[in-house]
Design a protein around this motif. Structure first.
Motif, short mmCIF file in Angstrom:
data_model
loop_
_atom_site.label_atom_id
_atom_site.label_comp_id
_atom_site.label_asym_id
_atom_site.label_seq_id
_atom_site.Cartn_x
_atom_site.Cartn_y
_atom_site.Cartn_z
N ARG A 1 0.81 -1.21 0.00
CA ARG A 1 0.00 0.00 0.00
C ARG A 1 0.85 1.27 0.00
O ARG A 1 0.36 2.33 -0.40
N ALA A 2 2.10 1.17 0.47
CA ALA A 2 2.92 2.38 0.56
C ALA A 2 4.39 2.04 0.42
O ALA A 2 4.82 0.91 0.70
N LEU A 3 5.16 3.04 0.00
CA LEU A 3 6.60 2.90 -0.22
C LEU A 3 7.29 4.10 0.41
O LEU A 3 6.82 5.23 0.29
N VAL A 4 8.40 3.85 1.10
CA VAL A 4 9.22 4.94 1.65
C VAL A 4 10.58 4.92 0.96
O VAL A 4 11.25 3.88 0.92
N LEU A 5 10.98 6.05 0.41
CA LEU A 5 12.32 6.22 -0.17
C LEU A 5 13.23 6.72 0.93
O LEU A 5 13.07 7.84 1.41
N ALA A 6 14.18 5.89 1.33
CA ALA A 6 15.06 6.22 2.45
C ALA A 6 16.50 6.28 1.96
O ALA A 6 17.18 5.26 1.84
N GLY A 7 16.96 7.47 1.62
CA GLY A 7 18.31 7.61 1.12
C GLY A 7 18.79 9.05 1.23
O GLY A 7 18.10 9.91 1.77
N ALA A 8 19.99 9.30 0.67
CA ALA A 8 20.57 10.64 0.70
C ALA A 8 20.53 11.31 -0.66
O ALA A 8 20.59 12.54 -0.77
N LEU A 9 20.43 10.49 -1.74
CA LEU A 9 20.40 11.04 -3.09
C LEU A 9 19.64 10.09 -4.00
O LEU A 9 20.04 8.94 -4.18
N GLU B 1 0.80 6.50 -9.84
CA GLU B 1 -0.33 6.40 -10.75
C GLU B 1 -1.09 5.09 -10.56
O GLU B 1 -2.28 5.01 -10.88
N ARG B 2 -0.40 4.08 -10.03
CA ARG B 2 -1.04 2.79 -9.80
C ARG B 2 -1.60 2.67 -8.39
O ARG B 2 -2.01 1.60 -7.97
N GLY B 3 -1.60 3.79 -7.66
CA GLY B 3 -2.29 3.82 -6.38
C GLY B 3 -1.43 3.71 -5.14
O GLY B 3 -1.96 3.74 -4.02
N LEU B 4 -0.11 3.58 -5.28
CA LEU B 4 0.74 3.47 -4.09
C LEU B 4 1.01 4.86 -3.49
O LEU B 4 1.21 5.84 -4.22
N VAL B 5 1.03 4.91 -2.17
CA VAL B 5 1.45 6.11 -1.46
C VAL B 5 2.97 6.09 -1.38
O VAL B 5 3.57 5.08 -0.99
N VAL B 6 3.63 7.18 -1.74
CA VAL B 6 5.09 7.25 -1.70
C VAL B 6 5.51 8.40 -0.78
O VAL B 6 5.14 9.55 -1.01
N ILE B 7 6.28 8.05 0.24
CA ILE B 7 6.86 9.04 1.16
C ILE B 7 8.36 9.02 0.98
O ILE B 7 8.97 7.94 0.92
#
Length: 229
Positions: free
Chosen positions: A155-163, A177-183
């Motif tokens: 249901r959701a994705l977290v981008l955890a990085g520096a760059l 666009e496919r409905g996932l929440v991205v933080i």
């Protein structure tokens, strides 16, 4: 094997999970899906699991069954079927999934917040699971982001990085666009601009990601007046 497992009474419309052990052969999957269709089942998920040289296990999640007991009996009657194991559907056991992708240090910090918050909701009967994968490199990260949209129950994705930027930004826009929440963490690169929400503190990012997909939380990203915290 014996009949239906009394621990898992068949629901009317919720998914039922069946693990069907079969002898390998052409057309076996077609046979099984035909029996499921005959009993009015809607296959919501299917996976083929290797068990041995001559035997494999096919995992089905099925909704809207008209005749649960009849389906199991007919599957067990097939010549190629060695056994049928019933259990609760994965969405009932592990529930919604949150995926954390990025650098190892940042992934670990986001996971602290996500696991702590998920525990709070799960103790109240909800089911939210947290998956992590530390990765480096634009191509590997973009590929992983796109793959999250193909994983079940995410249901959701977290981008955890520096760059993060380049093709990663494109991948983020595609999965949204496919409905996932991205933080995204507040980082260098263009990827954060494509996310639903940008959070500076990694622990807070994990907490907010879980709140965003929880059925019990009142947090709604769409109602926020700003995107960066």
């Amino acid at each position: 094997m014996s009949g239906a497992n009394p621990k898992y009474p068949p629901p009317n419309n919720d998914s039922l999970s069946l693990a069907v052990e079969v002898v390998r052969g052409k057309g076996v999957l077609h046979q099984l899906t035909g029996v499921i269709l005959h009993h009015g089942g809607d296959i919501t998920s299917v996976a083929i699991l290797d068990s041995g040289l001559d035997v494999e296990t096919l995992s089905f999640e099925i909704a809207d069954l008209e005749d649960h007991a009849g389906l199991v009996a007919d599957l067990r009657a097939l010549d190629n079927v060695r056994g049928v194991d019933e259990s609760r559907a994965l969405k009932q056991v592990f529930g919604k999934r949150l995926i954390i992708i990025g650098g190892g240090a940042q992934v670990g910090q986001v996971a602290i917040g996500a696991v702590s918050e998920a525990d709070r909701h799960n103790l109240r009967g909800e089911r939210i699971s947290v998956d992590t994968i530390p990765l480096v490199g634009e191509a590997a990260l973009a590929e992983a982001v796109r793959a999250t949209a193909r994983l079940p129950r995410v249901r959701a994705l977290v981008l955890a990085g520096a760059l993060m930027g380049g093709d990663i930004e494109n991948a983020v826009r595609e999965v949204r666009e496919r409905g996932l929440v991205v933080i995204s963490l507040n980082m260098a690169g263009s990827a954060p601009e494509a996310a639903d929400l940008v959070v500076t503190d990694p622990v807070q990012a994990g907490v907010m990601a879980v709140m965003a997909i929880s059925d019990n939380a009142k947090f709604n990203i769409a109602r926020l007046s700003k995107r960066r915290f």
